[in-house]
Design a protein around this motif. Structure first.
Motif, PDB file in Angstrom:
ATOM      1  N   ARG A 132       0.985  -1.274   0.126  1.00  0.00           N
ATOM      2  CA  ARG A 132       0.007  -0.008  -0.006  1.00  0.00           C
ATOM      3  C   ARG A 132       0.806   1.192   0.071  1.00  0.00           C
ATOM      4  N   GLN A 133       0.147   2.349  -0.619  1.00  0.00           N
ATOM      5  CA  GLN A 133       0.969   3.402  -0.481  1.00  0.00           C
ATOM      6  C   GLN A 133       1.097   3.956   0.923  1.00  0.00           C
ATOM      7  N   PRO A 134       2.200   4.541   1.261  1.00  0.00           N
ATOM      8  CA  PRO A 134       2.199   4.839   2.924  1.00  0.00           C
ATOM      9  C   PRO A 134       1.158   6.540   2.802  1.00  0.00           C
ATOM     10  N   GLY A 135       0.596   6.256   4.023  1.00  0.00           N
ATOM     11  CA  GLY A 135      -0.435   7.192   4.364  1.00  0.00           C
ATOM     12  C   GLY A 135      -1.589   6.950   3.509  1.00  0.00           C
ATOM     13  N   SER A 136      -1.874   6.087   2.535  1.00  0.00           N
ATOM     14  CA  SER A 136      -3.129   5.977   1.852  1.00  0.00           C
ATOM     15  C   SER A 136      -3.148   4.508   1.651  1.00  0.00           C
ATOM     16  N   PRO A 137      -3.639   3.905   2.523  1.00  0.00           N
ATOM     17  CA  PRO A 137      -4.004   2.409   2.658  1.00  0.00           C
ATOM     18  C   PRO A 137      -4.918   2.022   1.357  1.00  0.00           C
ATOM     19  N   GLU A 138      -5.828   2.814   0.903  1.00  0.00           N
ATOM     20  CA  GLU A 138      -6.658   2.467  -0.137  1.00  0.00           C
ATOM     21  C   GLU A 138      -5.935   2.448  -1.406  1.00  0.00           C
ATOM     22  N   ILE A 139      -4.792   2.838  -1.409  1.00  0.00           N
ATOM     23  CA  ILE A 139      -3.923   2.896  -2.888  1.00  0.00           C
ATOM     24  C   ILE A 139      -3.054   1.598  -2.806  1.00  0.00           C
ATOM     25  N   ILE A 140      -3.328   0.598  -3.722  1.00  0.00           N
ATOM     26  CA  ILE A 140      -2.519  -0.381  -3.817  1.00  0.00           C
ATOM     27  C   ILE A 140      -1.414  -0.246  -4.928  1.00  0.00           C
ATOM     28  N   ILE A 141      -0.049  -0.228  -4.563  1.00  0.00           N
ATOM     29  CA  ILE A 141       0.944  -0.081  -5.593  1.00  0.00           C
ATOM     30  C   ILE A 141       1.531  -1.458  -6.054  1.00  0.00           C
ATOM     31  N   GLY A 142       1.315  -2.366  -5.493  1.00  0.00           N
ATOM     32  CA  GLY A 142       1.797  -3.842  -5.900  1.00  0.00           C
ATOM     33  C   GLY A 142       1.321  -4.777  -4.896  1.00  0.00           C
ATOM     34  N   CYS A 143       1.584  -6.178  -5.526  1.00  0.00           N
ATOM     35  CA  CYS A 143       1.310  -7.321  -4.721  1.00  0.00           C
ATOM     36  C   CYS A 143       2.380  -8.310  -4.641  1.00  0.00           C
ATOM     37  N   GLY A 144       2.249  -9.116  -3.344  1.00  0.00           N
ATOM     38  CA  GLY A 144       3.272 -10.094  -3.558  1.00  0.00           C
ATOM     39  C   GLY A 144       3.057 -11.248  -4.346  1.00  0.00           C
ATOM     40  N   GLU A 145       1.635 -11.406  -4.371  1.00  0.00           N
ATOM     41  CA  GLU A 145       1.169 -12.617  -5.473  1.00  0.00           C
ATOM     42  C   GLU A 145      -0.315 -12.300  -5.866  1.00  0.00           C
ATOM     43  N   ILE A 146      -0.442 -12.681  -7.268  1.00  0.00           N
ATOM     44  CA  ILE A 146      -1.758 -12.458  -7.923  1.00  0.00           C
ATOM     45  C   ILE A 146      -2.329 -13.755  -8.176  1.00  0.00           C
ATOM     46  N   ARG A 147      -3.319 -13.931  -7.274  1.00  0.00           N
ATOM     47  CA  ARG A 147      -4.140 -15.405  -7.225  1.00  0.00           C
ATOM     48  C   ARG A 147      -5.399 -15.339  -8.266  1.00  0.00           C
ATOM     49  N   ASP A 148      -5.296 -16.363  -9.024  1.00  0.00           N
ATOM     50  CA  ASP A 148      -6.488 -16.640 -10.141  1.00  0.00           C
ATOM     51  C   ASP A 148      -7.577 -17.426  -9.626  1.00  0.00           C
ATOM     52  N   ASP A 149      -8.721 -16.755  -9.246  1.00  0.00           N
ATOM     53  CA  ASP A 149      -9.718 -17.330  -8.307  1.00  0.00           C
ATOM     54  C   ASP A 149     -10.943 -17.788  -9.523  1.00  0.00           C
ATOM     55  N   SER A 150     -10.669 -17.704 -10.711  1.00  0.00           N
ATOM     56  CA  SER A 150     -11.576 -18.120 -11.678  1.00  0.00           C
ATOM     57  C   SER A 150     -12.309 -19.494 -11.666  1.00  0.00           C
ATOM     58  N   VAL A 151     -13.407 -19.808 -12.091  1.00  0.00           N
ATOM     59  CA  VAL A 151     -13.894 -21.134 -11.922  1.00  0.00           C
ATOM     60  C   VAL A 151     -14.539 -21.582 -13.302  1.00  0.00           C
ATOM     61  N   LYS A 152     -14.376 -22.797 -13.555  1.00  0.00           N
ATOM     62  CA  LYS A 152     -14.709 -23.360 -14.913  1.00  0.00           C
ATOM     63  C   LYS A 152     -16.249 -23.825 -14.646  1.00  0.00           C
ATOM     64  N   ARG A 153     -16.979 -23.359 -15.642  1.00  0.00           N
ATOM     65  CA  ARG A 153     -18.438 -24.058 -15.845  1.00  0.00           C
ATOM     66  C   ARG A 153     -18.794 -24.482 -17.052  1.00  0.00           C
ATOM     67  N   HIS A 154     -19.806 -25.326 -16.978  1.00  0.00           N
ATOM     68  CA  HIS A 154     -20.225 -26.078 -18.374  1.00  0.00           C
ATOM     69  C   HIS A 154     -21.829 -26.440 -18.345  1.00  0.00           C
ATOM     70  N   SER A 155     -22.344 -26.050 -19.698  1.00  0.00           N
ATOM     71  CA  SER A 155     -23.898 -26.408 -19.986  1.00  0.00           C
ATOM     72  C   SER A 155     -23.721 -26.982 -21.134  1.00  0.00           C
ATOM     73  N   ALA A 156     -24.739 -28.168 -21.424  1.00  0.00           N
ATOM     74  CA  ALA A 156     -24.759 -28.606 -22.618  1.00  0.00           C
ATOM     75  C   ALA A 156     -26.298 -29.078 -22.896  1.00  0.00           C
ATOM     76  N   TRP A 157     -26.539 -28.972 -24.239  1.00  0.00           N
ATOM     77  CA  TRP A 157     -28.043 -29.256 -24.457  1.00  0.00           C
ATOM     78  C   TRP A 157     -27.856 -30.290 -26.072  1.00  0.00           C
ATOM     79  N   SER A 158     -28.924 -31.356 -26.095  1.00  0.00           N
ATOM     80  CA  SER A 158     -28.583 -32.090 -26.997  1.00  0.00           C
ATOM     81  C   SER A 158     -30.224 -32.411 -27.738  1.00  0.00           C
ATOM     82  N   GLY A 159     -30.277 -32.434 -28.981  1.00  0.00           N
ATOM     83  CA  GLY A 159     -31.403 -32.429 -29.570  1.00  0.00           C
ATOM     84  C   GLY A 159     -31.347 -33.327 -31.085  1.00  0.00           C
ATOM     85  N   ILE A 160     -32.444 -33.766 -31.295  1.00  0.00           N
ATOM     86  CA  ILE A 160     -32.469 -34.722 -32.523  1.00  0.00           C
ATOM     87  C   ILE A 160     -33.084 -33.844 -33.654  1.00  0.00           C
ATOM     88  N   ALA A 161     -32.178 -33.352 -34.760  1.00  0.00           N
ATOM     89  CA  ALA A 161     -32.633 -32.418 -35.884  1.00  0.00           C
ATOM     90  C   ALA A 161     -33.123 -33.294 -36.927  1.00  0.00           C
TER      91      ALA A 161
END
Length: 322
Positions: A230-259
């Motif tokens: 954090r920026q000194p004197g301004s804790p709401e300002i982030i100037i860097g990260c020790g690590e950036i973590r990917d919290d994304s989630v994979k999802r799937h949907s499928a439909w089947s039909g007879i054409a």
């Protein structure tokens, strides 16, 4: 005296002729001769000719009682050709492969399909004209993958976050893929053709069913800043990260039909004994298809409607006629 003798011979000769027989030209000629000896010799020769002719005529008219009637066993039996028979008539089986270079759909893009299958059919031939019915089944391999959304952003520093946030979000990831594929299918067609020796030129029209699958794969979620600087004197300002973590989630949907689809095509076929080879081109017109959810981590709807589309393909086949 000689004159009387000749006249008597002529009279006897004429009386010996059958009743109603016409006087021959020879006798007329003889009667005009003036010398008695010549006239007598002429009558004698004419009589001999007449006897020989009458004998030959009797032999010609006589029934051939000495010869037995011809026996049917003495002649080889000849089969009458069947004018309706053809190397193309009857039942047959075949295997085939096909390739559809472009399956056109406004919503789902282009899909290249490779198809392998088998079928059977029956032809009726009348002269050079053929009418037949054919059924086939196949499995199609191939799918279209379209990325409909891609957002993978990490905001540049410095980043302003809420004060006191221990692990602030510094970015967001959202990727969505749509997959459209075809599976097992089959159709029944009527064929109409013209035969030229061992060649068949035909057209066909029919209808069929095709398994269609539509699937969506989502990957979405935030990027989280671990051990933020954090920026000194301004804790709401982030100037860097020790690590950036990917919290994304994979999802799937499928439909089947007879054409359902209509199929039409043209082709050429050639016989090699009881075997045959075929090349054809065809077009399929698929109608709107009701597809039902078949599983996945999320489904926004249990039923969707797949749009109509048209496909063009080239096929090759080999088969056997019974």
């Amino acid at each position: 005296m000689r004159m009387l003798f000749c006249a008597a011979v002529a009279t006897v000769f004429l009386m010996s002729l059958p009743a109603g027989a016409a006087i021959s030209e020879d006798l007329v000629f003889c009667s005009k001769l003036t010398a008695p000896k010549e006239r007598l010799a002429c009558y004698d020769a004419a009589a001999r000719i007449e006897r020989l002719s009458a004998s030959g005529q009797k032999r010609a008219n006589a029934p051939s009682r000495l010869l037995p009637p011809p026996s049917a066993e003495g002649f080889a039996s000849v089969e009458r050709p069947d004018l309706h028979s053809s190397n193309f008539s009857g039942a047959y089986v075949f295997g085939y492969g096909g390739y559809a270079p472009s399956l056109n759909s406004i919503e789902y893009g282009h899909l290249n399909l490779t198809t392998f299958g088998a079928g059977l059919g029956y032809n009726h031939v009348d002269g050079k004209f053929l009418i037949g019915i054919e059924a086939r089944g196949a499995n199609s391999f191939g799918r279209n993958v379209t990325q409909i959304e891609a957002s993978d952003v990490i905001s540049p520093f410095p980043i302003v976050v809420s004060p006191g946030t221990a692990e602030p979000v510094v970015g967001y990831k959202r990727i969505s893929d749509r997959k459209f594929s075809a599976g097992v299918g089959g159709d029944i067609s009527m064929r109409f053709g013209l035969i030229d020796d061992d060649w068949l030129f035909y057209g066909k029209i029919g209808a069929g069913l095709q398994d269609m699958v539509l699937a969506y794969d989502w990957t979405d979620g935030p990027y989280v800043c671990i051990n933020p600087a954090r920026q000194p004197g301004s804790p709401e300002i982030i100037i860097g990260c020790g690590e950036i973590r990917d919290d994304s989630v994979k999802r799937h949907s499928a439909w089947s039909g007879i054409a359902t689809y209509l199929v039409a095509g043209i082709g050429v076929e050639r016989n090699y004994g009881q075997l045959f080879a075929r090349l054809e081109g065809e077009v399929k017109s698929f109608g709107p298809t009701f597809a039902y959810a078949t599983g996945g981590t999320i489904n926004t709807s249990t039923q969707i409607t797949l749009p109509s589309f048209i496909s063009f393909s080239a096929n090759a086949a080999v088969g056997y006629r019974f």
